[in-house]
Design a protein around this motif. Structure first.
Motif, PDB file in Angstrom:
ATOM      1  N   PHE A  75      51.992  35.145  -7.577  1.00  0.00           N
ATOM      2  CA  PHE A  75      52.932  34.791  -6.481  1.00  0.00           C
ATOM      3  C   PHE A  75      54.340  35.492  -6.685  1.00  0.00           C
ATOM      4  O   PHE A  75      55.256  35.776  -5.652  1.00  0.00           O
ATOM      5  CB  PHE A  75      53.255  33.366  -6.211  1.00  0.00           C
ATOM      6  CG  PHE A  75      51.865  32.740  -5.297  1.00  0.00           C
ATOM      7  CD1 PHE A  75      51.926  32.966  -3.980  1.00  0.00           C
ATOM      8  CD2 PHE A  75      50.655  32.143  -5.852  1.00  0.00           C
ATOM      9  CE1 PHE A  75      51.048  32.432  -3.081  1.00  0.00           C
ATOM     10  CE2 PHE A  75      49.962  31.982  -5.012  1.00  0.00           C
ATOM     11  CZ  PHE A  75      49.737  31.953  -3.771  1.00  0.00           C
ATOM     12  N   SER A 135      48.877  36.339   0.261  1.00  0.00           N
ATOM     13  CA  SER A 135      48.947  34.903   0.153  1.00  0.00           C
ATOM     14  C   SER A 135      47.723  34.300   0.545  1.00  0.00           C
ATOM     15  O   SER A 135      47.251  33.117  -0.054  1.00  0.00           O
ATOM     16  CB  SER A 135      50.363  34.297   1.009  1.00  0.00           C
ATOM     17  OG  SER A 135      51.357  34.910   0.212  1.00  0.00           O
ATOM     18  N   CYS A 136      47.183  34.743   1.734  1.00  0.00           N
ATOM     19  CA  CYS A 136      46.098  34.064   2.245  1.00  0.00           C
ATOM     20  C   CYS A 136      44.673  34.188   1.290  1.00  0.00           C
ATOM     21  O   CYS A 136      44.015  33.421   1.302  1.00  0.00           O
ATOM     22  CB  CYS A 136      45.679  34.712   3.698  1.00  0.00           C
ATOM     23  SG  CYS A 136      46.824  34.016   5.160  1.00  0.00           S
ATOM     24  N   VAL A 184      53.877  38.438  -4.821  1.00  0.00           N
ATOM     25  CA  VAL A 184      54.090  38.286  -3.328  1.00  0.00           C
ATOM     26  C   VAL A 184      55.610  38.455  -3.057  1.00  0.00           C
ATOM     27  O   VAL A 184      56.244  38.825  -2.238  1.00  0.00           O
ATOM     28  CB  VAL A 184      53.333  37.108  -3.012  1.00  0.00           C
ATOM     29  CG1 VAL A 184      53.600  36.617  -1.493  1.00  0.00           C
ATOM     30  CG2 VAL A 184      51.974  37.217  -3.269  1.00  0.00           C
ATOM     31  N   CYS A 185      56.375  37.432  -3.641  1.00  0.00           N
ATOM     32  CA  CYS A 185      57.890  37.376  -3.420  1.00  0.00           C
ATOM     33  C   CYS A 185      58.721  38.857  -3.593  1.00  0.00           C
ATOM     34  O   CYS A 185      59.524  39.100  -2.920  1.00  0.00           O
ATOM     35  CB  CYS A 185      58.442  36.334  -4.443  1.00  0.00           C
ATOM     36  SG  CYS A 185      57.769  34.691  -4.335  1.00  0.00           S
TER      37      CYS A 185
END
Length: 237
Positions: free
Chosen positions: A209, A20-21, A212-213
Motif C-alpha cells: 500500500f 487497491s481493489c 499505492v500511496c
C-alpha cells in the motif's frame, strides 16, 4: 469530474483504484471462503480458486497500468529535463528501468501462483518489491531535483516519506520470512514461527500500500501534460 480529464491524470487514478481493489477484493473473497486467516500474505489471498483467477487477472491489469503510468512519468521528466536541465537524463532512464522491472515482477506474481511454482513466484515478488522501492527512492530524488518545476515541496516530501516507509517495511518482510518454517495458508498462534509470520505478512501489506500511496502523489503532476502518439511512414524509393 472535470479534473479527471485534465492531462493524463486518469492513469495514476486508475492505477491506484484498480490496485487497491485487487488487494482488497481477493482478500475479502479468500477470507469469506475461509481460505486464509485474518492476517495472510498477499499472495495467500490468491492461492486458491476462484480468488486466484481474480487475483491473477487484476494483478496483470495493474502491472499494465503501472507500466503506462511509469512510462508517462518518464516522458514528463524527460520534457522537464530538456527545458530546465535539473535532472540528469541517465537518472531518469535508470529509474524507468527499475519501474519496468517492478511491473515485470508483478506479472510474474500474477502468472506463477504461490502454491504452484513457489520459487518463481517468490522471485517475482522480490523483484516487484525491491525494484519498486528503488524506483520510489529515485523518483523522490528526481522530484527534489526538479523542484520547483513539477511537484510542490509538500508532494516531494510526501514521496520521500512513503519511499522510506516502504524501504523500512521491506526488511521485516524478508528477514522474518526466513524464520517462517510452515507454508500452510492457515496458521495458529501456538506455532513457534507465528510471530515471524505475522510480522512478515503485515510488513508486506505496508509495502504494497506504500506503492499505492506513492502513485497517488502523481495525480497533480499528470494534470500538467498530455502524451501524443505520432506515426511516420518511411518514403518508398
Amino acid at each position: 469530474m472535470f479534473w479527471l480529464r485534465q492531462g493524463v491524470c486518469f492513469l495514476p487514478v486508475f492505477l491506484v483504484i484498480w490496485s487497491s481493489c485487487t488487494f482488497i477484493i481477493s482478500y475479502l473473497i479468500a477470507l469469506f471462503r475461509h481460505d486464509v486467516d485474518i492476517v495472510p500474505y498477499i499472495s495467500d489471498t490468491g492461492a486458491n480458486p476462484p480468488e486466484s483467477c481474480i487475483f491473477g487477472l487484476m494483478t496483470f491489469i495493474s502491472a499494465c497500468a503501472g507500466t503506462a503510468t511509469i512510462y508517462a512519468r518518464y516522458k514528463f521528466v524527460e520534457k522537464l529535463t530538456e527545458e530546465t536541465g535539473l535532472v540528469r537524463p541517465c537518472l531518469n532512464k535508470v529509474t524507468l528501468c527499475f519501474g519496468m522491472l517492478s511491473c515485470l515482477g508483478m506479472c510474474i506474481v500474477a502468472t506463477f501462483q504461490e502454491t504452484a511454482v513457489t520459487p518463481v513466484h517468490d522471485l517475482g515478488a522480490l523483484m516487484f518489491f525491491v525494484s519498486g522501492i528503488v524506483y520510489m527512492i529515485f523518483q523522490s530524488v528526481i522530484s527534489f531535483r526538479a523542484y520547483p518545476y513539477g511537484s510542490s515541496k509538500y508532494v516531494c516530501q510526501a514521496r520521500l516519506v512513503v519511499a522510506i516507509i516502504a524501504a523500512v517495511a521491506l526488511f521485516p518482510t524478508v528477514i522474518c520470512a526466513f524464520f517462517v518454517t510452515q507454508t500452510t495458508l492457515h496458521r495458529h498462534a501456538e506455532d513457534k514461527d507465528y510471530p515471524f509470520y505475522v510480522a512478515s505478512a503485515v510488513s508486506e501489506w505496508i509495502v504494497a500500500f506504500s506503492f499505492v500511496c506513492f502513485f497517488l502523489t502523481y495525480i497533480d503532476d499528470f494534470k500538467m501534460f498530455t502524451l501524443k502518439v505520432t506515426t511516420e511512414c518511411a518514403e518508398q524509393r
